[in-house]
Design a protein around this motif. Structure first.
Motif, PDB file in Angstrom:
ATOM      1  N   ASN A 164      11.447   2.816   7.085  1.00  0.00           N
ATOM      2  CA  ASN A 164      12.071   4.129   6.954  1.00  0.00           C
ATOM      3  C   ASN A 164      10.989   5.159   7.246  1.00  0.00           C
ATOM      4  OD1 ASN A 164      13.155   6.563   6.187  1.00  0.00           O
ATOM      5  ND2 ASN A 164      13.835   5.874   4.171  1.00  0.00           N
ATOM      6  N   GLU A 165      10.995   5.716   8.433  1.00  0.00           N
ATOM      7  CA  GLU A 165       9.967   6.676   8.846  1.00  0.00           C
ATOM      8  C   GLU A 165      10.033   7.980   8.052  1.00  0.00           C
ATOM      9  OE1 GLU A 165       7.534   5.909  10.791  1.00  0.00           O
ATOM     10  OE2 GLU A 165       8.302   4.053  11.660  1.00  0.00           O
ATOM     11  N   GLN A 166      11.163   8.263   7.434  1.00  0.00           N
ATOM     12  CA  GLN A 166      11.327   9.501   6.668  1.00  0.00           C
ATOM     13  C   GLN A 166      10.803   9.384   5.234  1.00  0.00           C
ATOM     14  OE1 GLN A 166      12.477  11.912   8.702  1.00  0.00           O
ATOM     15  NE2 GLN A 166      12.557  10.234  10.172  1.00  0.00           N
ATOM     16  N   LEU A 167      10.465   8.191   4.800  1.00  0.00           N
ATOM     17  CA  LEU A 167      10.049   7.961   3.420  1.00  0.00           C
ATOM     18  C   LEU A 167       8.688   8.580   3.130  1.00  0.00           C
ATOM     19  CD1 LEU A 167      10.743   6.471   0.753  1.00  0.00           C
ATOM     20  CD2 LEU A 167       9.457   4.533   1.664  1.00  0.00           C
ATOM     21  N   ARG A 168       8.622   9.322   2.054  1.00  0.00           N
ATOM     22  CA  ARG A 168       7.361   9.911   1.594  1.00  0.00           C
ATOM     23  C   ARG A 168       7.045   9.333   0.217  1.00  0.00           C
ATOM     24  NH1 ARG A 168       6.982  10.597   6.172  1.00  0.00           N
ATOM     25  NH2 ARG A 168       7.427  12.485   7.305  1.00  0.00           N
ATOM     26  N   ASP A 169       5.798   9.073  -0.032  1.00  0.00           N
ATOM     27  CA  ASP A 169       5.332   8.547  -1.315  1.00  0.00           C
ATOM     28  C   ASP A 169       5.963   7.209  -1.667  1.00  0.00           C
ATOM     29  OD1 ASP A 169       3.710  10.752  -1.650  1.00  0.00           O
ATOM     30  OD2 ASP A 169       5.263  11.882  -2.686  1.00  0.00           O
ATOM     31  N   GLY A 170       6.362   6.472  -0.680  1.00  0.00           N
ATOM     32  CA  GLY A 170       6.871   5.119  -0.904  1.00  0.00           C
ATOM     33  C   GLY A 170       5.771   4.121  -0.609  1.00  0.00           C
ATOM     34  N   TYR A 171       6.139   2.895  -0.500  1.00  0.00           N
ATOM     35  CA  TYR A 171       5.175   1.825  -0.244  1.00  0.00           C
ATOM     36  C   TYR A 171       5.471   1.139   1.077  1.00  0.00           C
ATOM     37  CZ  TYR A 171       3.587   2.334  -5.009  1.00  0.00           C
ATOM     38  OH  TYR A 171       3.060   2.837  -6.160  1.00  0.00           O
ATOM     39  N   THR A 172       4.412   0.667   1.702  1.00  0.00           N
ATOM     40  CA  THR A 172       4.532  -0.192   2.870  1.00  0.00           C
ATOM     41  C   THR A 172       4.179  -1.594   2.412  1.00  0.00           C
ATOM     42  OG1 THR A 172       3.934   1.578   4.390  1.00  0.00           O
ATOM     43  CG2 THR A 172       3.661  -0.684   5.182  1.00  0.00           C
ATOM     44  N   ILE A 173       5.024  -2.543   2.749  1.00  0.00           N
ATOM     45  CA  ILE A 173       4.800  -3.936   2.372  1.00  0.00           C
ATOM     46  C   ILE A 173       4.730  -4.752   3.645  1.00  0.00           C
ATOM     47  CG2 ILE A 173       5.809  -5.938   1.204  1.00  0.00           C
ATOM     48  CD1 ILE A 173       6.863  -3.912  -0.863  1.00  0.00           C
ATOM     49  N   GLU A 174       3.657  -5.526   3.753  1.00  0.00           N
ATOM     50  CA  GLU A 174       3.475  -6.408   4.906  1.00  0.00           C
ATOM     51  C   GLU A 174       3.394  -7.841   4.420  1.00  0.00           C
ATOM     52  OE1 GLU A 174       0.053  -5.063   7.068  1.00  0.00           O
ATOM     53  OE2 GLU A 174       1.118  -3.321   7.853  1.00  0.00           O
ATOM     54  N   ILE A 175       4.116  -8.698   5.094  1.00  0.00           N
ATOM     55  CA  ILE A 175       4.129 -10.128   4.792  1.00  0.00           C
ATOM     56  C   ILE A 175       3.724 -10.840   6.071  1.00  0.00           C
ATOM     57  CG2 ILE A 175       5.547 -12.079   4.064  1.00  0.00           C
ATOM     58  CD1 ILE A 175       7.388  -9.948   2.686  1.00  0.00           C
ATOM     59  N   SER A 200       0.848  -1.194   0.000  1.00  0.00           N
ATOM     60  CA  SER A 200       0.000   0.000   0.000  1.00  0.00           C
ATOM     61  C   SER A 200       0.881   1.241   0.000  1.00  0.00           C
ATOM     62  CB  SER A 200      -0.929   0.009   1.211  1.00  0.00           C
ATOM     63  OG  SER A 200      -0.181   0.017   2.408  1.00  0.00           O
ATOM     64  N   GLY A 201       0.288   2.340  -0.458  1.00  0.00           N
ATOM     65  CA  GLY A 201       1.007   3.612  -0.416  1.00  0.00           C
ATOM     66  C   GLY A 201       1.217   4.213  -1.776  1.00  0.00           C
ATOM     67  N   GLY A 202       2.361   4.863  -1.901  1.00  0.00           N
ATOM     68  CA  GLY A 202       2.623   5.622  -3.109  1.00  0.00           C
ATOM     69  C   GLY A 202       1.853   6.929  -3.073  1.00  0.00           C
ATOM     70  N   TYR A 203       2.112   7.800  -3.988  1.00  0.00           N
ATOM     71  CA  TYR A 203       1.439   9.099  -3.948  1.00  0.00           C
ATOM     72  C   TYR A 203      -0.037   8.992  -4.313  1.00  0.00           C
ATOM     73  CZ  TYR A 203       2.168   9.295  -9.007  1.00  0.00           C
ATOM     74  OH  TYR A 203       2.160   9.030 -10.347  1.00  0.00           O
ATOM     75  N   THR A 204      -0.474   7.860  -4.896  1.00  0.00           N
ATOM     76  CA  THR A 204      -1.898   7.684  -5.216  1.00  0.00           C
ATOM     77  C   THR A 204      -2.627   6.845  -4.177  1.00  0.00           C
ATOM     78  OG1 THR A 204      -1.427   5.753  -6.584  1.00  0.00           O
ATOM     79  CG2 THR A 204      -1.507   7.898  -7.698  1.00  0.00           C
ATOM     80  N   GLY A 205      -1.921   6.359  -3.176  1.00  0.00           N
ATOM     81  CA  GLY A 205      -2.559   5.554  -2.138  1.00  0.00           C
ATOM     82  C   GLY A 205      -2.997   4.177  -2.611  1.00  0.00           C
ATOM     83  N   ASP A 206      -2.225   3.571  -3.489  1.00  0.00           N
ATOM     84  CA  ASP A 206      -2.545   2.239  -4.010  1.00  0.00           C
ATOM     85  C   ASP A 206      -2.661   1.217  -2.884  1.00  0.00           C
ATOM     86  OD1 ASP A 206      -2.278   3.292  -6.550  1.00  0.00           O
ATOM     87  OD2 ASP A 206      -0.237   2.543  -6.826  1.00  0.00           O
ATOM     88  N   ARG A 207      -3.517   0.222  -3.107  1.00  0.00           N
ATOM     89  CA  ARG A 207      -3.644  -0.898  -2.166  1.00  0.00           C
ATOM     90  C   ARG A 207      -3.727  -2.183  -2.984  1.00  0.00           C
ATOM     91  NH1 ARG A 207      -4.327   0.519   2.807  1.00  0.00           N
ATOM     92  NH2 ARG A 207      -5.242  -1.400   3.560  1.00  0.00           N
TER      93      ARG A 207
END
Length: 143
Positions: free
Chosen positions: A94-105, A49-56
């Motif tokens: 990385n708490e400083q990351l903007r417009d990146g993705y969060t990946i959960e496994i 999820s994430g990115g600048y478009t809020g993809d899921r």
């Protein structure tokens, strides 16, 4: 007329000699069975999820399913059973990351235990086993 009958008889004789059975059609290669993957992992949930478009995006794979290509499923479950994966911390974020993705496994194991690992992408500070899994999630989520 006699010539036509002779030609017809000759044709029948030739065709009669061509009655050899056809060789069997080639069969498609069989896919590896679920039992071919020896892993203590029973299932996995992959989420991005994430990115600048809020993809899921998310995907659940049980070891016996054909959700993934056989080589992807085999590799995935081998990684999930690897002691290096089981030893991972819960987060590589990385708490400083903007417009990146969060990946959960999230993994469910045959002994009833579960493991959840969360990371951000892009990231330069995570173990190799997790980087390979993130690469797979990214590839699958773009298909």
């Amino acid at each position: 007329m006699r010539t036509l009958l002779a030609l017809g008889g000759l044709l029948l004789a030739l065709l009669a000699g061509c009655t050899e059975p056809a060789p069997p059609a080639p069969t498609a290669p069989s896919l590896p069975s679920a039992s071919a993957v020896e892993s203590p992992a029973s299932w996995v949930e992959l989420a991005r999820s994430g990115g600048y478009t809020g993809d899921r995006w998310n995907l659940r794979v049980d070891q016996g399913e054909r959700t993934l290509l056989p080589q992807d499923r085999t590799w995935l479950f081998e990684q999930l059973g690897d002691p290096d994966f089981r030893a991972l911390d819960e987060q590589y974020v990385n708490e400083q990351l903007r417009d990146g993705y969060t990946i959960e496994i999230t993994v469910g194991y045959q002994d009833g235990s579960t493991k959840k690992v969360r990371t951000t992408d892009p990231s330069t500070d995570r173990p190799a086993v997790l980087t390979g899994l993130v690469d797979l999630v990214n590839r699958l989520s773009r298909q």
